[in-house]
Design an enzyme around this catalytic site. Sequence first.
Site, PDB file in Angstrom:
ATOM      1  N   SER A  45      30.071 -39.645 -23.936  1.00 17.36           N
ATOM      2  CA  SER A  45      29.420 -39.158 -22.718  1.00 17.36           C
ATOM      3  C   SER A  45      28.698 -40.238 -21.918  1.00 17.36           C
ATOM      4  O   SER A  45      28.447 -40.047 -20.732  1.00 17.36           O
ATOM      5  CB  SER A  45      28.430 -38.044 -23.065  1.00 17.36           C
ATOM      6  OG  SER A  45      27.329 -38.545 -23.795  1.00 17.36           O
ATOM      7  N   LYS A 105      21.183 -39.313 -22.479  1.00 15.27           N
ATOM      8  CA  LYS A 105      21.724 -39.230 -21.113  1.00 15.27           C
ATOM      9  C   LYS A 105      20.825 -40.046 -20.178  1.00 15.27           C
ATOM     10  O   LYS A 105      19.790 -40.581 -20.581  1.00 15.27           O
ATOM     11  CB  LYS A 105      21.766 -37.781 -20.621  1.00 15.27           C
ATOM     12  CG  LYS A 105      22.438 -36.792 -21.551  1.00 15.27           C
ATOM     13  CD  LYS A 105      23.938 -36.940 -21.586  1.00 15.27           C
ATOM     14  CE  LYS A 105      24.552 -35.884 -22.510  1.00 15.27           C
ATOM     15  NZ  LYS A 105      25.998 -36.078 -22.698  1.00 15.27           N
TER      16      LYS A 105
END
Length: 251
Positions: A45, A105
């Site tokens: 990701s 993230k």
Amino acid sequence: MSDATKKKTGKGELRETIVIIVQALLIALVFRTFAFEPFSIPTASMQSNLMIGDYILASKYSYGYSRYSLPYSEVPWNGRILGNSPERGDVVVFRPVPQSENYVKRVIGLPGDTVQMIDGVLQLNGEPVERERIGTGIDRDSTGVNLPIIEYRETLPSGVSYTIQEISDNAQFDNTSVYTVPPGHYFMMGDNRDRSLDSRSLMSVGYVPFENLVGKAQWRFFSITDNIPPWQVWRWPGNIRFDRMFTSVYE
């Protein structure tokens, strides 16, 4: 030296060794709790910034301390002490509200911001974020699936710049409604935009409370291909990515 003296000396050395080991363990626990904690990157990701098989250190003190940044998040304690707000563009380790595992993230939306994706282009507060195409490549996910990607240099209004990857501009989260970040919350997105489950999925990740931040990703200290366990030292030759070791996450 008598046998009795030898026994006393031996017991003293053993006691000293035990004390040293206990002290070392306590120092390591304090370091992990209040300074830096290691994390591994198991998914695609955040590629290509954080690759599968990277190991990073996250600073606990950057955003202060909450029960999520301590070893036992079950402690019945709400709030945050010595809290410092993250900045847009920070790479953050956090615990999503619906999840039981930590995520890594990038902070995209701050409290009060509006965030939207239109044809793969990030929109902040109604304005498109600068995105410059810089090349193409192949992205490999944790299941070994390779897909062609386009690389862009994305630059936030603050001037923070980093590389993102797109498989296409019409994937699931490339066109969204407008998200309005609630007070005390943050909007997180992965740099590998079409292979990231992040705040764009309100049911799975959603807006992240300030309390749920664990730490700020700072350094890569180890990196090995294909999620090979680090203890399998016999597989290190040819698989360790030396060029990624001891490097800043923000380089």
